[in-house]
Design a protein around this motif. Structure first.
Motif, mmCIF file in Angstrom:
data_model
loop_
_atom_site.group_PDB
_atom_site.id
_atom_site.type_symbol
_atom_site.label_atom_id
_atom_site.label_comp_id
_atom_site.label_asym_id
_atom_site.label_seq_id
_atom_site.Cartn_x
_atom_site.Cartn_y
_atom_site.Cartn_z
ATOM 1 N N ARG B 58 -36.007 3.902 -16.881
ATOM 2 C CA ARG B 58 -36.871 5.052 -17.042
ATOM 3 C C ARG B 58 -36.737 5.605 -18.454
ATOM 4 N N VAL B 64 -41.204 7.521 -17.459
ATOM 5 C CA VAL B 64 -42.059 6.385 -17.155
ATOM 6 C C VAL B 64 -41.185 5.121 -17.217
ATOM 7 N N PHE B 65 -41.658 3.998 -16.620
ATOM 8 C CA PHE B 65 -40.912 2.747 -16.728
ATOM 9 C C PHE B 65 -41.035 2.198 -18.137
ATOM 10 N N GLU B 67 -38.564 -0.339 -21.414
ATOM 11 C CA GLU B 67 -37.402 -1.200 -21.650
ATOM 12 C C GLU B 67 -36.463 -0.661 -22.714
ATOM 13 N N CYS B 71 -39.993 5.549 -24.234
ATOM 14 C CA CYS B 71 -41.149 4.688 -23.993
ATOM 15 C C CYS B 71 -42.078 4.701 -25.213
ATOM 16 N N PRO B 72 -43.040 3.779 -25.253
ATOM 17 C CA PRO B 72 -43.941 3.726 -26.417
ATOM 18 C C PRO B 72 -44.704 5.039 -26.639
ATOM 19 N N ILE B 73 -44.996 5.774 -25.560
ATOM 20 C CA ILE B 73 -45.746 7.032 -25.724
ATOM 21 C C ILE B 73 -44.850 8.099 -26.352
ATOM 22 N N ASP B 97 -53.626 8.041 -19.286
ATOM 23 C CA ASP B 97 -53.582 7.582 -20.664
ATOM 24 C C ASP B 97 -54.691 6.586 -20.964
#
Lengths: 206, 206
Positions: B58, B64-65, B67, B71-73, B97
């Motif tokens: 997370r 959000v899921f 890695e 997260c990218p956002i 999104d």
């Protein structure tokens, strides 16, 4: 479908799930999120897949899925070994056996003839079937072979081919197909015309 | 459903697949047979599950899921950090999104309030949300929180509770919900009455 490329691993899981029959990209994403919500779910499915990979094989005689050399049906001594039912898939074998109408044994083909897709007699396992029949005939235990394919174009083609191939080799062996007719519990009014026509041609004395 | 107890491993796989949303016992059996037909399919899904188990976590900020830690956002510097959108699920964040209408950041709740099933404010992550808002307010970067829950009984209850909780702590913070109204591309004639009523009450000057 909404995807943010959040995680290549997650994308790979969605892609793999989307290959399953009944799943598309959207339902596969929903299933992946469902699995991710609880690590136990993920591990359970992973363990189940590993268990199947390690334990499940094909029955040596009928080629159904099982965990020993012979499946429970082929090793059941009360079964009538003189009757052999040829089916297109494991699912068909399970359905036929659940009907409790077949007292004999089975042989599972690998699908059905489909020359357009390059699925010929070898691909569906004709050689293995002929070997099986030959061994049973040689042992003097086989009386009848039922070709239990469905009444669809591919099912018909498969049946015609198998029946011809078996008749040519064993002209004295009884070879049959499942009856064609009205399904149980469906009003004639709602039955498709091809099924009604089949039932008319195959009508029998009352 | 037809089952011969051919293999405990196969039964375990069918049971695990049947837990996925969109699958029942019958479609799970079909999917299991599909996987068994080709060892590559089985291995692909197994590898994908292991990949997700090992790599997916997370996001530390929005949950959000992803890695990596963020997260990218959340790590996208072009996002408007003064706008925070609270959603019920990762799927909702992806859908919002993908609409390209939200320039800000997100926070993913763990579902929605459902007191009957014992899902209270703690269970859906209210504390984590308050911590997040507190940190953003303290840093002087937060201007607005949108509570983006759906207009369903549970979505409404969740929104009312969150709005009250945030208003009590930060009376000067702007807090909004998504607009209620007619969906795009649907004739009024075919729109449900509750949606039409919502659109009437929320009508705006043209």
């Amino acid at each position: 479908m909404a995807s943010l490329r959040l995680s290549p691993s997650l994308d790979a899981l969605v892609d793999a799930l989307a290959q399953l029959p009944g799943f598309g990209p959207r339902s596969a994403q929903r299933a992946a999120f469902h699995l991710l919500q609880d690590p136990k779910r993920l591990e359970r499915l992973e363990r189940a897949l590993a268990g199947v990979r390690e334990n499940v094989r094909r029955c040596k005689k009928c080629r159904v899925f099982c965990e020993s050399e012979l499946c429970p049906i082929c090793s059941d001594e009360t079964r009538d070994k003189s009757l052999l039912c040829v089916v297109e898939s494991v699912a068909d074998e399970l359905a036929l056996d659940a009907s409790l109408a077949w007292p004999g044994l089975y042989f599972v083909l690998s699908g059905r003839l489909n020359p357009i897709d390059g699925i010929g007699p070898e691909e569906i396992g004709l050689t293995a079937l002929v070997d099986r029949i030959e061994a049973d005939v040689a042992a003097g235990i086989l009386r009848e072979v039922v070709v239990a394919t469905s009444y669809t174009p591919e099912g018909d083609a498969t049946a015609y081919y198998l029946i011809a191939a078996v008749k040519k080799r064993y002209p004295h062996l009884r070879i049959t197909r499942l009856a064609r007719g009205l399904p149980s519990g469906l009003e004639i009014e709602y039955t498709d015309l091809s099924t009604i026509a089949g039932a008319v041609y195959a009508r029998r004395d009352a």
